[in-house]
Each structure stands twice: as structure tokens, then as C-alpha cells.
Design a protein around this motif. Structure first.
Motif, PDB file in Angstrom:
ATOM      1  N   ASP A 230       0.835  -1.213   0.000  1.00  0.00           N
ATOM      2  CA  ASP A 230       0.000   0.000   0.000  1.00  0.00           C
ATOM      3  C   ASP A 230       0.864   1.255   0.000  1.00  0.00           C
ATOM      4  O   ASP A 230       0.573   2.226  -0.713  1.00  0.00           O
ATOM      5  N   LEU A 231       1.926   1.253   0.803  1.00  0.00           N
ATOM      6  CA  LEU A 231       2.806   2.426   0.871  1.00  0.00           C
ATOM      7  C   LEU A 231       3.542   2.631  -0.454  1.00  0.00           C
ATOM      8  O   LEU A 231       3.737   3.774  -0.896  1.00  0.00           O
ATOM      9  N   ALA A 232       3.966   1.525  -1.068  1.00  0.00           N
ATOM     10  CA  ALA A 232       4.651   1.653  -2.357  1.00  0.00           C
ATOM     11  C   ALA A 232       3.722   2.201  -3.430  1.00  0.00           C
ATOM     12  O   ALA A 232       4.145   2.973  -4.302  1.00  0.00           O
ATOM     13  N   GLU A 233       2.456   1.810  -3.381  1.00  0.00           N
ATOM     14  CA  GLU A 233       1.485   2.328  -4.357  1.00  0.00           C
ATOM     15  C   GLU A 233       1.391   3.849  -4.303  1.00  0.00           C
ATOM     16  O   GLU A 233       1.110   4.497  -5.313  1.00  0.00           O
ATOM     17  N   ARG A 234       1.655   4.422  -3.128  1.00  0.00           N
ATOM     18  CA  ARG A 234       1.580   5.874  -2.963  1.00  0.00           C
ATOM     19  C   ARG A 234       2.879   6.567  -3.362  1.00  0.00           C
ATOM     20  O   ARG A 234       3.033   7.776  -3.181  1.00  0.00           O
ATOM     21  N   GLY A 235       3.821   5.799  -3.888  1.00  0.00           N
ATOM     22  CA  GLY A 235       5.070   6.383  -4.347  1.00  0.00           C
ATOM     23  C   GLY A 235       6.050   6.698  -3.242  1.00  0.00           C
ATOM     24  O   GLY A 235       6.947   7.531  -3.416  1.00  0.00           O
ATOM     25  N   LEU A 236       5.934   5.997  -2.102  1.00  0.00           N
ATOM     26  CA  LEU A 236       6.771   6.308  -0.950  1.00  0.00           C
ATOM     27  C   LEU A 236       8.080   5.532  -0.915  1.00  0.00           C
ATOM     28  O   LEU A 236       8.895   5.747  -0.015  1.00  0.00           O
ATOM     29  N   GLY A 237       8.284   4.639  -1.864  1.00  0.00           N
ATOM     30  CA  GLY A 237       9.538   3.909  -1.873  1.00  0.00           C
ATOM     31  C   GLY A 237       9.420   2.569  -2.564  1.00  0.00           C
ATOM     32  O   GLY A 237       8.408   2.269  -3.221  1.00  0.00           O
ATOM     33  N   VAL A 238      10.471   1.778  -2.405  1.00  0.00           N
ATOM     34  CA  VAL A 238      10.541   0.441  -3.014  1.00  0.00           C
ATOM     35  C   VAL A 238      10.090  -0.573  -1.972  1.00  0.00           C
ATOM     36  O   VAL A 238      10.696  -0.696  -0.901  1.00  0.00           O
ATOM     37  N   ALA A 239       9.046  -1.292  -2.280  1.00  0.00           N
ATOM     38  CA  ALA A 239       8.517  -2.301  -1.356  1.00  0.00           C
ATOM     39  C   ALA A 239       9.259  -3.614  -1.534  1.00  0.00           C
ATOM     40  O   ALA A 239       9.536  -4.037  -2.667  1.00  0.00           O
ATOM     41  N   ILE A 240       9.573  -4.278  -0.430  1.00  0.00           N
ATOM     42  CA  ILE A 240      10.178  -5.599  -0.447  1.00  0.00           C
ATOM     43  C   ILE A 240       9.106  -6.580   0.027  1.00  0.00           C
ATOM     44  O   ILE A 240       8.763  -6.624   1.210  1.00  0.00           O
ATOM     45  N   VAL A 241       8.560  -7.344  -0.918  1.00  0.00           N
ATOM     46  CA  VAL A 241       7.380  -8.164  -0.627  1.00  0.00           C
ATOM     47  C   VAL A 241       7.472  -9.504  -1.344  1.00  0.00           C
ATOM     48  O   VAL A 241       8.252  -9.670  -2.296  1.00  0.00           O
ATOM     49  N   PRO A 242       6.678 -10.490  -0.922  1.00  0.00           N
ATOM     50  CA  PRO A 242       6.632 -11.765  -1.654  1.00  0.00           C
ATOM     51  C   PRO A 242       6.175 -11.529  -3.093  1.00  0.00           C
ATOM     52  O   PRO A 242       5.388 -10.619  -3.375  1.00  0.00           O
ATOM     53  N   ARG A 243       6.638 -12.374  -3.987  1.00  0.00           N
ATOM     54  CA  ARG A 243       6.301 -12.210  -5.407  1.00  0.00           C
ATOM     55  C   ARG A 243       4.796 -12.227  -5.637  1.00  0.00           C
ATOM     56  O   ARG A 243       4.283 -11.487  -6.491  1.00  0.00           O
ATOM     57  N   SER A 244       4.064 -13.042  -4.897  1.00  0.00           N
ATOM     58  CA  SER A 244       2.621 -13.117  -5.081  1.00  0.00           C
ATOM     59  C   SER A 244       1.944 -11.783  -4.782  1.00  0.00           C
ATOM     60  O   SER A 244       0.955 -11.410  -5.422  1.00  0.00           O
ATOM     61  N   ALA A 246       3.636  -8.779  -4.936  1.00  0.00           N
ATOM     62  CA  ALA A 246       4.174  -7.819  -5.907  1.00  0.00           C
ATOM     63  C   ALA A 246       3.461  -7.901  -7.240  1.00  0.00           C
ATOM     64  O   ALA A 246       3.220  -6.880  -7.899  1.00  0.00           O
ATOM     65  N   HIS A 247       3.113  -9.129  -7.665  1.00  0.00           N
ATOM     66  CA  HIS A 247       2.474  -9.307  -8.969  1.00  0.00           C
ATOM     67  C   HIS A 247       0.954  -9.253  -8.880  1.00  0.00           C
ATOM     68  O   HIS A 247       0.280  -9.382  -9.907  1.00  0.00           O
ATOM     69  N   GLY A 248       0.434  -9.092  -7.696  1.00  0.00           N
ATOM     70  CA  GLY A 248      -1.018  -9.159  -7.536  1.00  0.00           C
ATOM     71  C   GLY A 248      -1.732  -7.826  -7.632  1.00  0.00           C
ATOM     72  O   GLY A 248      -2.932  -7.761  -7.395  1.00  0.00           O
ATOM     73  N   ARG A 249      -1.012  -6.752  -7.962  1.00  0.00           N
ATOM     74  CA  ARG A 249      -1.629  -5.430  -8.019  1.00  0.00           C
ATOM     75  C   ARG A 249      -1.289  -4.735  -9.340  1.00  0.00           C
ATOM     76  O   ARG A 249      -0.117  -4.611  -9.693  1.00  0.00           O
ATOM     77  N   ASP A 250      -2.319  -4.255 -10.023  1.00  0.00           N
ATOM     78  CA  ASP A 250      -2.108  -3.543 -11.281  1.00  0.00           C
ATOM     79  C   ASP A 250      -1.431  -2.201 -11.064  1.00  0.00           C
ATOM     80  O   ASP A 250      -0.836  -1.640 -11.994  1.00  0.00           O
ATOM     81  N   THR A 251      -1.529  -1.677  -9.849  1.00  0.00           N
ATOM     82  CA  THR A 251      -0.958  -0.359  -9.567  1.00  0.00           C
ATOM     83  C   THR A 251       0.522  -0.419  -9.229  1.00  0.00           C
ATOM     84  O   THR A 251       1.150   0.615  -9.024  1.00  0.00           O
ATOM     85  N   LEU A 252       1.086  -1.633  -9.159  1.00  0.00           N
ATOM     86  CA  LEU A 252       2.498  -1.791  -8.832  1.00  0.00           C
ATOM     87  C   LEU A 252       3.231  -2.471  -9.985  1.00  0.00           C
ATOM     88  O   LEU A 252       2.663  -3.281 -10.720  1.00  0.00           O
ATOM     89  N   HIS A 253       4.498  -2.122 -10.102  1.00  0.00           N
ATOM     90  CA  HIS A 253       5.391  -2.835 -11.024  1.00  0.00           C
ATOM     91  C   HIS A 253       6.356  -3.671 -10.192  1.00  0.00           C
ATOM     92  O   HIS A 253       6.999  -3.158  -9.272  1.00  0.00           O
ATOM     93  N   ALA A 254       6.450  -4.959 -10.513  1.00  0.00           N
ATOM     94  CA  ALA A 254       7.314  -5.869  -9.767  1.00  0.00           C
ATOM     95  C   ALA A 254       8.576  -6.153 -10.562  1.00  0.00           C
ATOM     96  O   ALA A 254       8.541  -6.289 -11.786  1.00  0.00           O
ATOM     97  N   ALA A 255       9.694  -6.258  -9.832  1.00  0.00           N
ATOM     98  CA  ALA A 255      10.971  -6.574 -10.467  1.00  0.00           C
ATOM     99  C   ALA A 255      11.737  -7.535  -9.563  1.00  0.00           C
ATOM    100  O   ALA A 255      11.678  -7.430  -8.331  1.00  0.00           O
ATOM    101  N   ALA A 256      12.447  -8.476 -10.173  1.00  0.00           N
ATOM    102  CA  ALA A 256      13.250  -9.426  -9.412  1.00  0.00           C
ATOM    103  C   ALA A 256      14.479  -8.732  -8.855  1.00  0.00           C
ATOM    104  O   ALA A 256      15.084  -7.868  -9.511  1.00  0.00           O
ATOM    105  N   LEU A 257      14.852  -9.079  -7.640  1.00  0.00           N
ATOM    106  CA  LEU A 257      16.070  -8.556  -7.039  1.00  0.00           C
ATOM    107  C   LEU A 257      17.268  -9.357  -7.537  1.00  0.00           C
ATOM    108  O   LEU A 257      17.174 -10.552  -7.792  1.00  0.00           O
ATOM    109  N   VAL A 258      18.404  -8.675  -7.665  1.00  0.00           N
ATOM    110  CA  VAL A 258      19.646  -9.310  -8.107  1.00  0.00           C
ATOM    111  C   VAL A 258      20.747  -8.995  -7.093  1.00  0.00           C
ATOM    112  O   VAL A 258      21.030  -7.816  -6.840  1.00  0.00           O
TER     113      VAL A 258
END
Length: 296
Positions: A230-244, A246-258
């Protein structure tokens, strides 16, 4: 000397607090205090030092504690033997869980209750660290926790529920929203949103950053992966969350960590033969469960 007096004494000794012991025993605190005073009068020695904020064992209490535990264990074993013989399950089973998982716990508990209506089941939510500590101590019979990909928690047996990748998620307006992979090093100068310390996902992330020599700037902590998102959706930073998540919201873009960050979601319970018959049945049912929540 009564068994309940020994039970109350052991609870206070383990909790170092009368209020927490009473909560654990599901009785009023004055009842705990009164029974322990009777035990002390019978033994002729104070068992607990009540002069400080944290209750401590006296020398007599330390001498009595292992014998009290042995007596309670013997009684529990006798009851278990009878229960195993008659097939009767009763008592209380305590389950704990992290906030985000795909296990259909309501279905599991409803099915168990239908089959064993005389067993009371309690359910609580906490961090993975706290849940594992409570499973080791016997406060919980079993718990759903997040651990590392190769981790074997000391004193616990585990059963795999699922492997999970941990991703970064940002608002669609973020300049990272066109990236499929984000090196951990690039997070050093960005606000990061995570779960609190003690959560399994947070530990995986902290370990990966330490190994990569990265000191992330934790701008926000939230109690659940959904709140982190929810906080990431508001543009407050990079969220560290389970892939399910991260990919479960149209308002977020998910990227794999390296390098990749991943963990395991598992059932955990105390090693050995410490479980009651009711807890053993519930754990076995949980291990066979293949269903997930409809919304998972």
C-alpha cells in the motif's frame, strides 16, 4: 500438592510474569497467585522472587522447577496413552501464523473442528521469529513461518508449504517501473519499505543486503506485506514483498532482485514427542493439506 499448582508455577517461571502466565493459562491472575502461595506454604519456602518487575525463581524455585515439569509431563503422557487407546481427542491446540500466506487455514480448522469438536483451537498472528520461539517453548503447537531456503530452525521440525521469491515493487510512476531486474546495490540511495525486524522476509532481505555490502535506507516499516505494498502504491519507496503480492496489483510494477532473494514458507512444530495427541492430528492434517485460499 495439586497438579494445577505445579502448572501455574511452571507457567509463571517460564513467562517471568504473573499477568502473562494467567493469559497463557486462560485464567484470572489472582487465581494464579493464590495457588502458587498455597504451594509455597506447603513446601515451606518461597519459590518466586516478586520484589522486581520481572518475577524470578528463588533457589528453592529453581530446585523445584525441573521436578514440576517432570510431573506435568508424566501426567500428559498418561493422558496421551489413554487418548491413543480410546481414540478420544480433547484439550487445546494453539496455532500461530505469519500475516501473508496461501494456506487455507479456515478450511483446515473447520474440518478439524468437525472431526474433533472437543478440541479447542486458538489462532494467533506474529512474526516468524516470535512464532518459532513460541513453538520451541510449547506456547504454540505449530506455526506457519517464513525461513531461509536452506535453513533448519533449531529444535523444530518443518514441512514445506511453498518456496517464495521476494521481489521489489514500485508505483507505476517510479523511474524503476521499466525494469525487470533491480540489483540490490541500486537500492542503497532509495527509500525502502519492508516488514519489521523479526519477520522472515525482512531477515532474508537484510541477509542478502549484508552479503552484497549494501546498507539500505529503510524509510518505512509496515506490519503486513499488503500494508508494505500500500505504501509503495503511494510512491513512498521500493517495497520488499513476496512475489505473489508484488504481482497481484495492477498499480504496482514488480521486479526481481539481483542477486535473487527467496525463502520458504513452512509449517513448524517442536521436535520430538512433545506434541499432544490432538496437536499431532492437526499437524498431520496440515501436512496433507493441498488447498489454498480461494483468493490466493
Amino acid at each position: 500438592m495439586e497438579l494445577r499448582q505445579l502448572e501455574y508455577f511452571v507457567a509463571v517461571a517460564e513467562e517471568s510474569n504473573f499477568t502473562r502466565a494467567a493469559h497463557r493459562l486462560h485464567i484470572a491472575q489472582p487465581g494464579v497467585s493464590a495457588q502458587i502461595r498455597r504451594l509455597e506454604r506447603e513446601l515451606g519456602q518461597p519459590l518466586l522472587d516478586r520484589s522486581r518487575r520481572t518475577v524470578r525463581l528463588t533457589a528453592a524455585g529453581a530446585a523445584v522447577l525441573p521436578h514440576a515439569r517432570t510431573a506435568l509431563s508424566a501426567v500428559a503422557a498418561a493422558r496421551s496413552a489413554v487418548d491413543d487407546l480410546t481414540g478420544l481427542l480433547r484439550g487445546v491446540v494453539s496455532i500461530g501464523t505469519v500475516t501473508s500466506h496461501s494456506v487455507d487455514l479456515p478450511a483446515l480448522l473447520a474440518e478439524f473442528h468437525t472431526e474433533h469438536p472437543k478440541v479447542e483451537v486458538t489462532l494467533g498472528i506474529d512474526s516468524s521469529d516470535a512464532l518459532m520461539d513460541n513453538a520451541r517453548s510449547g506456547r504454540l503447537d505449530a506455526a506457519i513461518v517464513s525461513i531461509g531456503p536452506d535453513e533448519q530452525p533449531e529444535g523444530l521440525e518443518i514441512h514445506l508449504i511453498t518456496e517464495e521469491f521476494i521481489d521489489a515493487a514500485v508505483a507505476r510512476s517510479d523511474d524503476l517501473a521499466n525494469r525487470d531486474r533491480i540489483p540490490l546495490a541500486e537500492l542503497a540511495d532509495r527509500p525502502v519499505i519492508t516488514l519489521p525486524r523479526g519477520a522472515g522476509i525482512r531477515r532474508r532481505f537484510d541477509q542478502a543486503c549484508a552479503h552484497a555490502g549494501v546498507a539500505p535506507r529503510i524509510a518505512f516499516e509496515a506490519a503486513t506485506p499488503q500494508a508494505v505494498a500500500d505504501l509503495a502504491e503511494r510512491g513512498l519507496g521500493v517495497a520488499i514483498v513476496p512475489r505473489s503480492v508484488a504481482h497481484g496489483r495492477d498499480t504496482l510494477h514488480a521486479a526481481a532482485l539481483v542477486p535473487e532473494v527467496r525463502g520458504r514458507l513452512v509449517w513448524a512444530w517442536r521436535s520430538g514427542d512433545a506434541l499432544s495427541p490432538a496437536a499431532r492430528v492437526l499437524v498431520q492434517k496440515a501436512r496433507l493439506l493441498r488447498r489454498v485460499r480461494p483468493d490466493a
